[in-house]
Design a protein around this motif. Structure first.
Motif, short mmCIF file in Angstrom:
data_model
loop_
_atom_site.label_atom_id
_atom_site.label_comp_id
_atom_site.label_asym_id
_atom_site.label_seq_id
_atom_site.Cartn_x
_atom_site.Cartn_y
_atom_site.Cartn_z
N PHE A 88 0.81 -1.21 0.00
CA PHE A 88 0.00 0.00 0.00
C PHE A 88 0.85 1.27 0.00
O PHE A 88 2.02 1.24 0.38
CB PHE A 88 -0.88 0.03 1.25
CG PHE A 88 -1.72 -1.21 1.42
CD1 PHE A 88 -3.02 -1.23 0.98
CD2 PHE A 88 -1.19 -2.35 2.02
CE1 PHE A 88 -3.81 -2.37 1.13
CE2 PHE A 88 -1.97 -3.50 2.18
CZ PHE A 88 -3.28 -3.50 1.72
N ASN A 92 1.22 0.49 5.74
CA ASN A 92 0.31 -0.28 6.59
C ASN A 92 1.01 -1.39 7.37
O ASN A 92 0.52 -2.51 7.46
CB ASN A 92 -0.85 -0.86 5.77
CG ASN A 92 -1.75 0.23 5.23
OD1 ASN A 92 -1.65 1.39 5.64
ND2 ASN A 92 -2.61 -0.11 4.30
N LEU A 93 2.15 -1.06 7.94
CA LEU A 93 2.83 -2.02 8.82
C LEU A 93 2.20 -1.94 10.21
O LEU A 93 1.61 -0.93 10.57
CB LEU A 93 4.32 -1.69 8.91
CG LEU A 93 5.10 -1.81 7.60
CD1 LEU A 93 6.55 -1.39 7.82
CD2 LEU A 93 5.04 -3.22 7.05
N PHE A 94 2.38 -3.01 10.98
CA PHE A 94 1.90 -2.99 12.36
C PHE A 94 2.93 -2.26 13.21
O PHE A 94 4.06 -2.73 13.38
CB PHE A 94 1.72 -4.41 12.89
CG PHE A 94 0.77 -5.22 12.06
CD1 PHE A 94 -0.56 -4.86 11.96
CD2 PHE A 94 1.21 -6.33 11.36
CE1 PHE A 94 -1.45 -5.60 11.18
CE2 PHE A 94 0.32 -7.08 10.59
CZ PHE A 94 -1.00 -6.71 10.50
N ALA A 95 2.54 -1.11 13.75
CA ALA A 95 3.49 -0.26 14.46
C ALA A 95 4.04 -0.92 15.72
O ALA A 95 5.14 -0.62 16.16
CB ALA A 95 2.83 1.07 14.81
N SER A 96 3.26 -1.83 16.30
CA SER A 96 3.70 -2.43 17.56
C SER A 96 4.56 -3.66 17.33
O SER A 96 4.96 -4.32 18.28
CB SER A 96 2.48 -2.80 18.40
OG SER A 96 1.84 -3.92 17.82
N ARG A 97 4.83 -3.99 16.09
CA ARG A 97 5.64 -5.18 15.80
C ARG A 97 6.92 -4.76 15.08
O ARG A 97 6.91 -3.83 14.27
CB ARG A 97 4.88 -6.15 14.90
CG ARG A 97 3.66 -6.76 15.55
CD ARG A 97 2.83 -7.50 14.51
NE ARG A 97 1.51 -7.83 15.01
CZ ARG A 97 1.18 -9.02 15.50
NH1 ARG A 97 2.05 -10.00 15.51
NH2 ARG A 97 -0.04 -9.23 15.96
N GLN A 101 8.66 -9.29 13.10
CA GLN A 101 7.33 -9.72 13.55
C GLN A 101 6.25 -9.38 12.53
O GLN A 101 5.29 -10.11 12.37
CB GLN A 101 7.00 -9.05 14.89
CG GLN A 101 7.81 -9.62 16.05
CD GLN A 101 7.70 -8.79 17.30
OE1 GLN A 101 7.42 -7.58 17.26
NE2 GLN A 101 7.91 -9.43 18.44
N TYR A 137 11.57 -1.28 14.79
CA TYR A 137 10.14 -1.01 14.66
C TYR A 137 9.92 -0.11 13.45
O TYR A 137 10.82 0.63 13.07
CB TYR A 137 9.61 -0.34 15.94
CG TYR A 137 9.47 -1.32 17.08
CD1 TYR A 137 8.34 -2.12 17.18
CD2 TYR A 137 10.49 -1.47 18.02
CE1 TYR A 137 8.22 -3.03 18.21
CE2 TYR A 137 10.37 -2.38 19.05
CZ TYR A 137 9.22 -3.17 19.14
OH TYR A 137 9.11 -4.08 20.14
N SER A 139 8.61 2.65 13.10
CA SER A 139 8.90 4.07 13.33
C SER A 139 10.39 4.36 13.22
O SER A 139 10.78 5.52 13.10
CB SER A 139 8.39 4.47 14.71
OG SER A 139 9.02 3.69 15.70
N ARG A 153 6.62 -8.89 3.73
CA ARG A 153 5.44 -9.43 4.41
C ARG A 153 4.43 -9.96 3.38
O ARG A 153 3.84 -11.02 3.56
CB ARG A 153 4.79 -8.32 5.26
CG ARG A 153 3.66 -8.80 6.12
CD ARG A 153 3.12 -7.68 7.00
NE ARG A 153 2.46 -6.64 6.21
CZ ARG A 153 1.79 -5.62 6.74
NH1 ARG A 153 1.70 -5.49 8.06
NH2 ARG A 153 1.21 -4.71 5.98
#
Lengths: 367, 198
Positions: A88, A92-97, A101, A137, A139, A153
């Motif tokens: 995208f 749209n990555l998972f910020a907490s992973r 991960q 991460y 960020s 991913r």
């Protein structure tokens, strides 16, 4: 292979509805990089979501490898989606992973055990050139790195198809090129079919084999990238091509009365466009010798598209009127598109003020 | 009293907060009638001042707990007073999860249940910790009123001894105790939130 058959998607609003995609049919071959280009609001993002049914078409059918996606149950659809990767614009990555991960996320139900997942994640990280970012991460990553993680991913379950929704639009040109190269390599190495949604013709030019131009939810034009560039049929297509070529700047220069394009009586400005894959002759030298013309090149843009040179030149031609006409005839015969964009051949006797009017008029006609 | 009602309010609030989030228009388990029913119910209980809720729920409390007075009698109203508030806290924490991230999970073949646990809840641990902190402190505040149904507690203590017996020092000790308790909760909550923000 992906095949859309009369796909329409209407979003029903409270008191009006929006037809985002209207009766689109297209085929994307296995192993091909297919571009879908359009300005924002053209319906291209909705169209690509109809492929993995993130948006369910209001009408029409969607076939992926011969399976009609619209008839699958929720569960079958989820299994099918694992074989269709998607990336995208906003990553749209998972910020907490962490990066690792994130990549491991889709491997949860793949049947791999813990060490199997770890190995696969390492493999994917090295595939996208981020071996050292395993524990970072999102960020802590740059935009290009985030998109690489997103690609890794999306590829985790060995999909045959990768959908890219404006995947490079949030990135700078340098990073974009690096990413496009990665996509191209993935395509070459694994034969993965890639569908690229973009509003940048540069992206299409760089990696796509075929392209569809979308406008108002419809496909305006579709075909091999080279032929689309060489011979655009629709206005919208020409607009997109103009965004990538410096040749179109000539109109701005003429409109702005730049000294670079000021011509003397008896001269004219020609825009030459190479339309065929086989242009390799020394055309400018030939017309100079054969027709006694001085051709002063003021603009040039030749690029390799699909391995063949495409582009053109803007020249100020100087010489006898018959010489210029003969040269134009010769060039057209050689399948070079010739456009007279400013002509001062017949205005040698006119006073300055009238000459301006006449050239302005000619400019409009030929534009 | 605070502990037991806190656990129940947490469980109910979590459940309904998730339910409100996923059933809304465009949610992963879209179900607009259910969404509206939940939304209205939460608003209904949120609009009743706690001291009135305490009295109004007496028949229900008696039905569930067998008694409407004492600590037993306070737990049901405390859960009813806190869970809707916590539901909104969870809803607000989950709404921080980007729509695009949910879409990415869908594109990878995740089921709605997987998305709830592996995306919504996992991604909003920090927000949930903050919401829980606010709710816990709120709950302590509400429990001060539980004395009205004879449940005792610090509020009751402060009123009975500090106010009615005019022992101002008792009031001050109560205040100090509450300040320390709230401080501890806030610190713990903030620490969890910080640890889970990346």
């Amino acid at each position: 292979m992906i095949s859309l058959d009369g796909v329409s998607k209407t979003f029903a609003g409270r008191d009006s509805s929006v037809e985002a995609v209207r009766d689109v049919s297209l085929r994307i071959n296995r192993g091909e990089i297919y571009g879908i280009i359009g300005f924002s609001g053209a319906g291209k993002s909705t169209l690509v979501r109809c492929i993995n049914l993130l948006e369910r078409p209001t009408r029409g059918r969607v076939f992926v490898d011969g399976v009609d996606m619209t008839t699958l149950s929720e569960k079958e659809l989820r299994l099918k989606r694992r074989k269709i990767g998607m990336i995208f614009q906003q990553f749209n990555l998972f910020a907490s992973r962490t990066a690792a991960q994130n990549i491991a996320y889709p491997l949860k139900n793949s049947g791999l055990d813990k060490s199997g997942v770890r190995d696969r994640v390492r493999e994917l990280l090295s595939l996208v050139g981020l071996e050292d970012k395993e524990n970072s991460y999102p960020s802590q990553l740059s935009g290009g790195q985030k998109q690489r993680v997103a690609i890794a991913r999306a590829l985790a379950n060995d999909p045959g198809i990768l959908l890219c929704d404006e995947a490079t639009s949030a990135l700078d040109p340098q990073t974009t090129l690096g990413l496009l190269k990665l996509l191209k390599n993935l395509n070459a190495a694994f034969g993965i079919t890639i569908v690229v949604i973009t509003h940048e013709m540069q992206v299409v030019k760089e990696i796509c084999d075929r392209v569809a131009i979308m406008e108002n939810g419809r496909i305006a034009e579709e075909g091999e990238v080279f032929s689309i560039f060489a011979d655009p049929k629709q206005r919208i297509t020409r607009e997109f091509i103009d965004t990538t070529s410096s040749l179109s700047k000539i109109y701005g220069l003429i409109g702005g009365d730049s000294p670079a394009v000021r011509i003397e009586p008896g001269e004219c400005i020609l825009k030459l466009r190479y339309l065929e894959r086989s242009v390799s002759e020394a055309l400018i030298s030939t017309i100079s010798r054969r027709f006694g013309i001085d051709a002063d090149i003021i603009f040039g843009s030749i690029e390799l598209i699909g391995g063949a040179p495409l582009g053109g030149l803007v020249v100020i031609a100087r010489g006898g009127p018959s010489g210029i006409d003969a040269a134009i005839g010769y060039l057209r015969q050689k399948n070079v598109g010739v456009e007279v964009i400013l002509d001062a051949r017949g205005v040698s006797e006119l006073p300055d003020s009238e000459r301006d009017v006449k050239t302005a008029h000619l400019f409009q006609v030929n534009r | 009293m605070v502990g037991i009602s806190g656990v129940f309010a947490f469980a109910f609030g979590m459940f309904f907060g998730v339910a409100v989030t996923v059933t809304r228009d465009g949610g992963v388990m879209e179900n607009v009638p259910v969404y509206h029913a939940l939304d209205k119910t939460v608003n209904f209980f949120r609009s009743i001042p706690f001291i009135i809720l305490l009295a109004a729920l007496i028949p229900l409390t008696r039905l569930i707990m067998g008694s409407a007075i004492g600590v037993k009698g306070a737990i049901v109203p405390l859960v009813f007073g806190t869970a809707p508030f916590f539901t909104r806290q969870i809803e607000s924490a989950l709404s921080e999860v980007d729509r695009g991230v949910v879409e990415a999970a869908l594109s990878m073949g995740s089921s709605p249940v997987e998305i709830i646990f592996r995306v919504y809840l996992r991604e909003s641990i920090a927000g949930i910790a903050r919401g829980t902190t606010i709710t816990a402190i709120n709950l302590i505040g509400l429990s001060a009123m539980a004395g009205a149904v004879g449940a005792g507690g610090l509020g009751d203590f402060a009123i009975r001894y500090g106010h009615q017996r005019n022992q101002l020092d008792v009031t001050y000790v109560t205040v100090l105790t509450l300040v320390l308790a709230v401080n501890a909760i806030q610190r713990a909550g903030s620490a969890i939130a910080r640890k889970n923000s990346h």
